[in-house]
Design an enzyme around this catalytic site. Structure first.
Site, PDB file in Angstrom:
ATOM      1  N   VAL A  11      13.276  14.561  10.820  1.00  0.00           N
ATOM      2  CA  VAL A  11      14.287  14.318   9.783  1.00  0.00           C
ATOM      3  C   VAL A  11      14.250  15.421   8.719  1.00  0.00           C
ATOM      4  O   VAL A  11      15.296  15.934   8.291  1.00  0.00           O
ATOM      5  CB  VAL A  11      14.090  12.922   9.134  1.00  0.00           C
ATOM      6  N   LYS A  88      10.794   3.625   5.846  1.00  0.00           N
ATOM      7  CA  LYS A  88      10.966   2.164   5.722  1.00  0.00           C
ATOM      8  C   LYS A  88       9.644   1.429   5.562  1.00  0.00           C
ATOM      9  O   LYS A  88       9.574   0.405   4.902  1.00  0.00           O
ATOM     10  CB  LYS A  88      11.764   1.581   6.885  1.00  0.00           C
ATOM     11  N   GLY A 117      19.527   4.399   9.949  1.00  0.00           N
ATOM     12  CA  GLY A 117      19.619   5.836  10.257  1.00  0.00           C
ATOM     13  C   GLY A 117      20.803   6.490   9.561  1.00  0.00           C
ATOM     14  O   GLY A 117      20.783   6.723   8.359  1.00  0.00           O
ATOM     15  N   ILE A 119      23.853   5.196   9.233  1.00  0.00           N
ATOM     16  CA  ILE A 119      24.862   4.255   8.713  1.00  0.00           C
ATOM     17  C   ILE A 119      24.615   4.054   7.214  1.00  0.00           C
ATOM     18  O   ILE A 119      23.496   3.737   6.828  1.00  0.00           O
ATOM     19  CB  ILE A 119      24.759   2.882   9.421  1.00  0.00           C
ATOM     20  N   GLY A 170      13.746  12.000  19.963  1.00  0.00           N
ATOM     21  CA  GLY A 170      13.441  11.911  18.525  1.00  0.00           C
ATOM     22  C   GLY A 170      13.890  10.597  17.902  1.00  0.00           C
ATOM     23  O   GLY A 170      14.003  10.484  16.686  1.00  0.00           O
ATOM     24  N   ASP A 184       9.246  -1.872  13.113  1.00  0.00           N
ATOM     25  CA  ASP A 184      10.242  -1.014  12.464  1.00  0.00           C
ATOM     26  C   ASP A 184      11.462  -1.839  12.033  1.00  0.00           C
ATOM     27  O   ASP A 184      11.907  -1.748  10.887  1.00  0.00           O
ATOM     28  CB  ASP A 184      10.647   0.105  13.442  1.00  0.00           C
ATOM     29  N   LYS A 188      12.993  -2.932   8.191  1.00  0.00           N
ATOM     30  CA  LYS A 188      14.387  -2.737   7.776  1.00  0.00           C
ATOM     31  C   LYS A 188      15.013  -4.070   7.369  1.00  0.00           C
ATOM     32  O   LYS A 188      15.830  -4.138   6.442  1.00  0.00           O
ATOM     33  CB  LYS A 188      15.167  -2.097   8.918  1.00  0.00           C
TER      34      LYS A 188
HETATM   35  N1  HSE Z   1      12.429   4.574  15.278  1.00  0.00           N
HETATM   36  C1  HSE Z   1      13.580   4.253  14.500  1.00  0.00           C
HETATM   37  C2  HSE Z   1      14.645   3.686  15.402  1.00  0.00           C
HETATM   38  C3  HSE Z   1      14.077   5.487  13.812  1.00  0.00           C
HETATM   39  O1  HSE Z   1      14.515   3.827  16.619  1.00  0.00           O
HETATM   40  O2  HSE Z   1      15.584   3.072  14.916  1.00  0.00           O
HETATM   41  C4  HSE Z   1      15.147   5.242  12.788  1.00  0.00           C
HETATM   42  O3  HSE Z   1      14.708   4.425  11.743  1.00  0.00           O
END
Ligand code: HSE
Length: 379
Positions: A11, A88, A117, A119, A170, A184, A188
C-alpha cells in the site's frame, strides 16, 4: 500539505506513486526499516526525524501490526500531526485510546482505507450519520476470503492454491490466517460498529467463525440450496441490544452479496430515513487502498480535522436475539446438534433456527472434538 509515510510495502508503494504525480501533496519522508536506494533522501530510519519536523502536518501509517505502529501514531498525534492509517488491527484494538488522543490534540484521525480497501465506506458512513441514524450494516469486507470462495464456487479451485494466488496478488495479509480465520473482517466490522453505533467494542467479544476449513463439499451444500457461500459481517442496533458478529453465510442467488466476485467487497447500511444503501468496489490491493489513503489526506487538506464520530461508549454485543438456520459439518456426535437438526445436507446437516450466540458458543467448544468443523448461517 506535507506528509510522511510510515512503511513502504504494497500500500505504501501505491501512496508514494500517487503522490509523486501531485503538486498539492509533498511526500517528504518515508520511514523504512532497511535501505531503499530508490527512495533517495526521502528514506529515514528514525521516527524522531518526522516528529521533529514541524513542516510535516500529516503522517500516513501503512506499516501494519500493533507495534511499533501504536507508539509512532500516538507520538505523531502528540506532536500535533494529523494521522491517516490503513491499519485496521491498530484502529480496532486501540480505538478508544487513539480517538481520545486525536480529540485531546485537536488533530484529524482518518482510516478510510482500513475498511473496504478502495471503497469510501467510512466516509459515507460519516456522511449519512450527519442527518440520519444507522440501524444496521452488513456485507463482504474481506477481499481475500471473497476471492477464495468465489474461485471455489465458479472454478472448483482448491482452497490452498487460490489462497496462494490471493497472496501473490497482494490481497492477503502478511499472515493470511488473519484473512481465513476472519480476524481481518472482524476488525473492520468492529470499526464500522464503533462508528455507526457510537460504541467501543472489544475484539474478544465479537464472535467470528472463519473459512479455514471450508471444503468443496460445503460449497456443494450451498449450491444445493441455490445459495452462495460468502464471508459476512453483521451489525444491528435495536432499542435493547447491539448485535455484532462475523460468519460464513449461505446467501440466496439473486441477493446483491451473492453476485460479488473476486476480491471485491460490498457493504450496506440501513438507516431510519434513507433505508438501505450499498457500496461496492475493490476491497483490497495496492492502488484501491492507496487511493483511499490519499483521499483521506485530501479531505484533511480540505478542512476535515477530526475522527468520524465523537461518541465513544463501552458496549458489549448481545447476539442472543439473532436467530436463523445453520449448515453444520461436524464429524463427532453431539446431542445438542442432533436435537436441532432438521435435515441432512451433503457432508453436513441443516438446523432449525438457532441464536448466533448459542451457535458460536457451541462451535468454539466443538472445534476441539473436530478441528475441521465448518458452520455457515443460512440467510
Ligand atoms: N487482507 C485484506 C483483504 C486487505 O483481503 O480484504 C484489505 O484490507
Amino acid at each position: 500539505m506535507t506528509i510522511a509515510l510510515l512503511g513502504c510495502g504494497v500500500v505504501g508503494g501505491g501512496v508514494l506513486e500517487i503522490c509523486s504525480s501531485r503538486s498539492d501533496i509533498e511526500l517528504r519522508y518515508v520511514l523504512v526499516r532497511r535501505e531503499k536506494p530508490e527512495l533517495g533522501d526521502k528514506a529515514v530510519f528514525d521516527i524522531d526525524t518526522i516528529l521533529n519536523d514541524k513542516s510535516v502536518d500529516t503522517v500516513v501509517e501503512v506499516m501494519g501490526g500493533l507495534s511499533p505502529a501504536f507508539d509512532y501514531v500516538s507520538a505523531a498525534m502528540r506532536a500535533g500531526k494529523n494521522v491517516v492509517t490503513a491499519n485496521k488491527h491498530l484502529v480496532a484494538h486501540y480505538y478508544c485510546e487513539l480517538t481520545q488522543l486525536a480529540k485531546e490534540n485537536g488533530v484529524a484521525f482518518r482510516c478510510t482505507p482500513a475498511v473496504g480497501g478502495g471503497i469510501p465506506w467510512l466516509h459515507n458512513l460519516e456522511r449519512v450519520m450527519r442527518l440520519d441514524k444507522v440501524t444496521a450494516f452488513s456485507g463482504i469486507m474481506n477481499g481475500t476470503t471473497n476471492f477464495i470462495l468465489d474461485a471455489m464456487h465458479t472454478e472448483g479451485c482448491d482452497f490452498a492454491e487460490v489462497l496462494k494466488l490471493a497472496q501473490e496478488l497482494g490481497y492477503a495479509e502478511a499472515d493470511p490466517s488473519a484473512d481465513i480465520d476472519g480476524l481481518d473482517i472482524q476488525r473492520k466490522c468492529i470499526i464500522t460498529a464503533n462508528i455507526a453505533f457510537g460504541c467501543c467494542l472489544l475484539e474478544e467479544e465479537v464472535p467470528v467463525f472463519g473459512i479455514r476449513c471450508v471444503t468443496a463439499a460445503d460449497i456443494a451444500a450451498a449450491e444445493s440450496m441455490n445459495r452462495v457461500c460468502k464471508m459476512l459481517a453483521f451489525g444491528k442496533r435495536t432499542e435493547n441490544a447491539l448485535s455484532v458478529y462475523v460468519e460464513p453465510s449461505f446467501v440466496p442467488r439473486g441477493e446483491l452479496e451473492a453476485a460479488v466476485s473476486t476480491n471485491r467487497n460490498v457493504i450496506s447500511f440501513e438507516t431510519e430515513l434513507t433505508g438501505k444503501e450499498s457500496f461496492y468496489g475493490q476491497g483490497a490491493g495496492r492502488y484501491p487502498t492507496a487511493y483511499n489513503a490519499v483521499a483521506d489526506c485530501l479531505d484533511i487538506q480540505g478542512g476535515v480535522n477530526r475522527f468520524y464520530t465523537d461518541i465513544i461508549q463501552p458496549a458489549k454485543p448481545d447476539n442472543s436475539a439473532e436467530k436463523h438456520p445453520y449448515y453444520v459439518r461436524f464429524a463427532g456426535n453431539d446431542a445438542w446438534l442432533d436435537e436441532l437438526t432438521v435435515a441432512p445436507c451433503g457432508d453436513g446437516v441443516v438446523t432449525g433456527d438457532v441464536s448466533v450466540s448459542e451457535m458460536h458458543a457451541w462451535a468454539a467448544k466443538a472445534k476441539s472434538a473436530d478441528p475441521s468443523l465448518f458452520i455457515a448461517g443460512i440467510i
